[in-house]
Design an enzyme around this catalytic site. Sequence first.
Site, short mmCIF file in Angstrom:
data_model
loop_
_atom_site.label_atom_id
_atom_site.label_comp_id
_atom_site.label_asym_id
_atom_site.label_seq_id
_atom_site.Cartn_x
_atom_site.Cartn_y
_atom_site.Cartn_z
N HIS A 139 0.93 -0.75 0.56
CA HIS A 139 0.14 0.08 0.05
C HIS A 139 0.98 1.10 -0.29
O HIS A 139 1.76 1.52 1.18
CB HIS A 139 -0.86 0.22 1.13
N LYS A 160 -0.48 11.07 1.49
CA LYS A 160 0.43 10.47 0.49
C LYS A 160 -0.19 10.59 -1.31
O LYS A 160 0.52 11.07 -2.32
CB LYS A 160 0.50 8.97 -0.09
N ASP A 178 -1.92 3.68 -4.10
CA ASP A 178 -2.56 3.50 -3.51
C ASP A 178 -2.27 1.62 -3.43
O ASP A 178 -1.59 1.27 -2.40
CB ASP A 178 -4.10 2.98 -4.11
N ARG A 244 18.28 14.54 12.33
CA ARG A 244 18.17 15.79 12.03
C ARG A 244 19.52 16.06 11.01
O ARG A 244 19.48 17.63 10.83
CB ARG A 244 19.08 16.96 12.98
#
Length: 314
Positions: A139, A160, A178, A244
């Site tokens: 998915h 998404k 999808d 980071r």
Amino acid sequence: MVKVRMKDLIDKFNLELISGEEGIHRPIQTSDISRPGLEMAGFFTYYPAERLQLLGKTELSFFYGLEDPLKRKERMDRLCTDETPGIIISRSMDVPEELIEASERTEVPILRSNVTTTRLSSRLTNFLEGQLAPSTAIHGVLVDIYGVGVLITGQSGVGKSETALELVKRGHRLVADDSVEIKQESENTLIGNAPELIQHLLEIRGLGIINVMTLFGAGAIRNYKKISLVITLELWDQKKVYDRLGLEEDMMQIIDTKIPRMTIPVRPGRNLAVIIEVAAMNFRLKNMGMNAARQFSERLTREIQTGDYEDTEY
């Protein structure tokens, strides 16, 4: 589930069916192809009966050189087994009568091609490897960004498809939305494509289903793409510490292949399309040997070791 049958080879390579029509629906379980040269000499100890058998000029020349008709019959009888999916003759050569008789008894299909043996073997192998490759479905959304196949994953509703739409508007190409079908074509190669039913379609909540090719043109879509990078979108978690500097290397295993994965937190005000676009460009730079995070870390380490770095309090 059976993926390839002998009938598929007949249709794909325009093969001539000589005999054994009842067996054209036999399944092919492996992409390996056998050229039974030793078997023509009578050595069947390690005969790979489950493989597709290919007889070329060398094998048939040796067979026709056998003077004993009983040996010729015995070799072809042992060549045709209940496991054998089929036998293909190359170069449009004549098919031995003994092989046709054995085929009719065991219902092993005998096919013929006008292509040379080596070229036919290569084409058959490439086709079977593609069709029989291990596969799965994930998915997510697959987008081609600057030549990098980026698989965007995350929980339903995280954004998404909306991010993929923005990427398409910025000139990148949609592969699948999808549901992404993935095949492992080689040890380190994963190829993703869209199921035929939803090919070129994108679902946007509140807007519905749109056809990307119709709206943005043929240049906005691709039928398949090698997956090089996985980006997971997740809702921002205040308690979680996110990378980071970019020094951490996370991997995601799909089938038997590990793919680099990045996790991008989602919260209002973040332009995900731009971030993913930059992530794809940075991935390309890393593959070219230019890792900004590692270079910064090494430079900082050198500054500290030489004493030139001064910790200043504000």
